[in-house]
Design a protein around this motif. Sequence first.
Motif, PDB file in Angstrom:
ATOM      1  N   ASN A 183      49.988  34.289  30.248  1.00 29.52           N
ATOM      2  CA  ASN A 183      49.523  33.182  29.408  1.00 29.52           C
ATOM      3  C   ASN A 183      48.001  33.077  29.424  1.00 29.52           C
ATOM      4  O   ASN A 183      47.382  32.828  28.383  1.00 29.52           O
ATOM      5  N   CYS A 184      47.401  33.270  30.600  1.00 24.75           N
ATOM      6  CA  CYS A 184      45.935  33.227  30.704  1.00 24.75           C
ATOM      7  C   CYS A 184      45.307  34.354  29.893  1.00 24.75           C
ATOM      8  O   CYS A 184      44.292  34.153  29.214  1.00 24.75           O
ATOM      9  N   GLN A 185      45.908  35.532  29.944  1.00 24.54           N
ATOM     10  CA  GLN A 185      45.369  36.658  29.186  1.00 24.54           C
ATOM     11  C   GLN A 185      45.482  36.431  27.684  1.00 24.54           C
ATOM     12  O   GLN A 185      44.599  36.832  26.929  1.00 24.54           O
ATOM     13  N   GLU A 186      46.534  35.770  27.252  1.00 23.12           N
ATOM     14  CA  GLU A 186      46.654  35.420  25.836  1.00 23.12           C
ATOM     15  C   GLU A 186      45.604  34.391  25.442  1.00 23.12           C
ATOM     16  O   GLU A 186      45.042  34.453  24.342  1.00 23.12           O
ATOM     17  N   MET A 187      45.339  33.455  26.335  1.00 23.40           N
ATOM     18  CA  MET A 187      44.339  32.423  26.054  1.00 23.40           C
ATOM     19  C   MET A 187      42.934  33.010  25.954  1.00 23.40           C
ATOM     20  O   MET A 187      42.092  32.495  25.222  1.00 23.40           O
ATOM     21  N   MET A 188      42.657  34.094  26.668  1.00 21.22           N
ATOM     22  CA  MET A 188      41.335  34.704  26.642  1.00 21.22           C
ATOM     23  C   MET A 188      40.952  35.183  25.248  1.00 21.22           C
ATOM     24  O   MET A 188      39.768  35.240  24.914  1.00 21.22           O
ATOM     25  N   ILE A 189      41.931  35.483  24.437  1.00 24.51           N
ATOM     26  CA  ILE A 189      41.675  35.979  23.087  1.00 24.51           C
ATOM     27  C   ILE A 189      41.144  34.875  22.182  1.00 24.51           C
ATOM     28  O   ILE A 189      40.272  35.123  21.342  1.00 24.51           O
ATOM     29  N   ILE A 190      41.602  33.657  22.382  1.00 22.14           N
ATOM     30  CA  ILE A 190      41.290  32.595  21.421  1.00 22.14           C
ATOM     31  C   ILE A 190      40.258  31.576  21.890  1.00 22.14           C
ATOM     32  O   ILE A 190      39.905  30.683  21.138  1.00 22.14           O
ATOM     33  N   VAL A 191      39.755  31.714  23.138  1.00 23.95           N
ATOM     34  CA  VAL A 191      38.818  30.706  23.639  1.00 23.95           C
ATOM     35  C   VAL A 191      37.375  31.189  23.531  1.00 23.95           C
ATOM     36  O   VAL A 191      37.110  32.383  23.375  1.00 23.95           O
ATOM     37  N   ASP A 192      36.448  30.245  23.640  1.00 28.63           N
ATOM     38  CA  ASP A 192      35.032  30.603  23.615  1.00 28.63           C
ATOM     39  C   ASP A 192      34.569  31.035  25.009  1.00 28.63           C
ATOM     40  O   ASP A 192      35.324  30.990  25.976  1.00 28.63           O
TER      41      ASP A 192
ATOM     42  N   ASP B 118      35.221  32.087  31.306  1.00 28.15           N
ATOM     43  CA  ASP B 118      34.962  32.164  32.748  1.00 28.15           C
ATOM     44  C   ASP B 118      35.990  31.364  33.540  1.00 28.15           C
ATOM     45  O   ASP B 118      36.437  31.797  34.611  1.00 28.15           O
ATOM     46  N   LYS B 119      36.375  30.218  33.006  1.00 30.23           N
ATOM     47  CA  LYS B 119      37.381  29.387  33.665  1.00 30.23           C
ATOM     48  C   LYS B 119      38.717  30.131  33.753  1.00 30.23           C
ATOM     49  O   LYS B 119      39.382  30.118  34.794  1.00 30.23           O
ATOM     50  N   ILE B 120      39.077  30.791  32.677  1.00 31.06           N
ATOM     51  CA  ILE B 120      40.350  31.523  32.650  1.00 31.06           C
ATOM     52  C   ILE B 120      40.304  32.718  33.599  1.00 31.06           C
ATOM     53  O   ILE B 120      41.294  33.021  34.275  1.00 31.06           O
ATOM     54  N   LEU B 121      39.156  33.381  33.698  1.00 33.17           N
ATOM     55  CA  LEU B 121      39.022  34.481  34.660  1.00 33.17           C
ATOM     56  C   LEU B 121      39.196  33.988  36.093  1.00 33.17           C
ATOM     57  O   LEU B 121      39.831  34.660  36.918  1.00 33.17           O
ATOM     58  N   LYS B 122      38.659  32.815  36.395  1.00 31.46           N
ATOM     59  CA  LYS B 122      38.836  32.231  37.729  1.00 31.46           C
ATOM     60  C   LYS B 122      40.304  31.911  37.989  1.00 31.46           C
ATOM     61  O   LYS B 122      40.813  32.129  39.093  1.00 31.46           O
ATOM     62  N   GLU B 123      40.979  31.391  36.965  1.00 36.72           N
ATOM     63  CA  GLU B 123      42.404  31.088  37.112  1.00 36.72           C
ATOM     64  C   GLU B 123      43.197  32.363  37.395  1.00 36.72           C
ATOM     65  O   GLU B 123      44.079  32.371  38.259  1.00 36.72           O
ATOM     66  N   ILE B 124      42.880  33.438  36.686  1.00 34.53           N
ATOM     67  CA  ILE B 124      43.582  34.703  36.898  1.00 34.53           C
ATOM     68  C   ILE B 124      43.338  35.215  38.315  1.00 34.53           C
ATOM     69  O   ILE B 124      44.267  35.688  38.980  1.00 34.53           O
ATOM     70  N   ASP B 125      42.112  35.098  38.802  1.00 35.43           N
ATOM     71  CA  ASP B 125      41.811  35.525  40.175  1.00 35.43           C
ATOM     72  C   ASP B 125      42.607  34.707  41.185  1.00 35.43           C
ATOM     73  O   ASP B 125      43.126  35.258  42.169  1.00 35.43           O
ATOM     74  N   ILE B 126      42.704  33.414  40.959  1.00 39.14           N
ATOM     75  CA  ILE B 126      43.476  32.549  41.865  1.00 39.14           C
ATOM     76  C   ILE B 126      44.940  32.968  41.866  1.00 39.14           C
ATOM     77  O   ILE B 126      45.566  33.109  42.917  1.00 39.14           O
ATOM     78  N   LEU B 127      45.496  33.200  40.684  1.00 38.10           N
ATOM     79  CA  LEU B 127      46.907  33.573  40.573  1.00 38.10           C
ATOM     80  C   LEU B 127      47.178  34.932  41.207  1.00 38.10           C
ATOM     81  O   LEU B 127      48.183  35.104  41.908  1.00 38.10           O
ATOM     82  N   LYS B 128      46.290  35.895  40.973  1.00 32.63           N
ATOM     83  CA  LYS B 128      46.499  37.238  41.522  1.00 32.63           C
ATOM     84  C   LYS B 128      46.433  37.250  43.044  1.00 32.63           C
ATOM     85  O   LYS B 128      47.012  38.129  43.678  1.00 32.63           O
ATOM     86  N   SER B 129      45.761  36.275  43.634  1.00 31.43           N
ATOM     87  CA  SER B 129      45.666  36.238  45.093  1.00 31.43           C
ATOM     88  C   SER B 129      47.024  35.971  45.752  1.00 31.43           C
ATOM     89  O   SER B 129      47.190  36.248  46.945  1.00 31.43           O
ATOM     90  N   PHE B 130      47.989  35.473  45.004  1.00 31.53           N
ATOM     91  CA  PHE B 130      49.306  35.181  45.558  1.00 31.53           C
ATOM     92  C   PHE B 130      50.317  36.295  45.312  1.00 31.53           C
ATOM     93  O   PHE B 130      51.428  36.238  45.822  1.00 31.53           O
ATOM     94  N   LEU B 131      49.939  37.296  44.530  1.00 29.81           N
ATOM     95  CA  LEU B 131      50.842  38.419  44.274  1.00 29.81           C
ATOM     96  C   LEU B 131      50.749  39.425  45.415  1.00 29.81           C
ATOM     97  O   LEU B 131      49.695  39.577  46.029  1.00 29.81           O
ATOM     98  N   PRO B 132      51.849  40.137  45.687  1.00 30.30           N
ATOM     99  CA  PRO B 132      51.782  41.196  46.706  1.00 30.30           C
ATOM    100  C   PRO B 132      50.796  42.279  46.274  1.00 30.30           C
ATOM    101  O   PRO B 132      50.615  42.530  45.088  1.00 30.30           O
ATOM    102  N   ARG B 133      50.164  42.905  47.247  1.00 28.29           N
ATOM    103  CA  ARG B 133      49.182  43.941  46.953  1.00 28.29           C
ATOM    104  C   ARG B 133      49.855  45.146  46.308  1.00 28.29           C
ATOM    105  O   ARG B 133      50.894  45.610  46.770  1.00 28.29           O
TER     106      ARG B 133
END
Length: 163
Positions: free
Chosen positions: A98-107, A112-127
């Motif tokens: 959803n964040c990656q889809e939002m990156m297409i339509i936002v200014d 930058d906010k969405i990139l931070k959200e993606i980094d936060i989310l990826k920190s909880f995924l297994p390596r």
Amino acid sequence: MGDVTEFGLLYLLGKQALGNTGREFESHRFRQFYKVKYMTILETIKAAHLKARKEREALASSLLSTLIGDACMIGKNDGNRESTDEEVIKVIKKFIANCQEMMIIVDMAEFDKILKEIDILKSFLPRQLSTEELFTVISEIVDTLKATSLKDMGKIMKVLKEK
């Protein structure tokens, strides 16, 4: 299993040291041991959410609050149980998509906010394994099974899925 036995001994010794009640020991040490040793992804997210709230990180706090709600809802809708790690991982991946889809339509300010959200989310995924690590694991399996043709692909995939 040795850790549990050692902890059982420590538990009894600690309870004796605090007297017959031992309530402080039971309520703090016993739960703390199991949360540190056997923390699920959902519990990890809840702990990170609490930390974000304490540190007044609005972005992380709101994102993790929404993530916890969605992840918990899966287990509750399926018989009022705790969500499994696999289910939580699916929810995290859905949030990232959803964040990656939002990156297409936002200014750019929101980008930058969405990139931070993606980094936060990826920190909880297994390596994820790197390409070299994956190649090494597959090579070891091929050597172990002595695979020589494409007919052995099913055997290789079966062992690879188990790892």
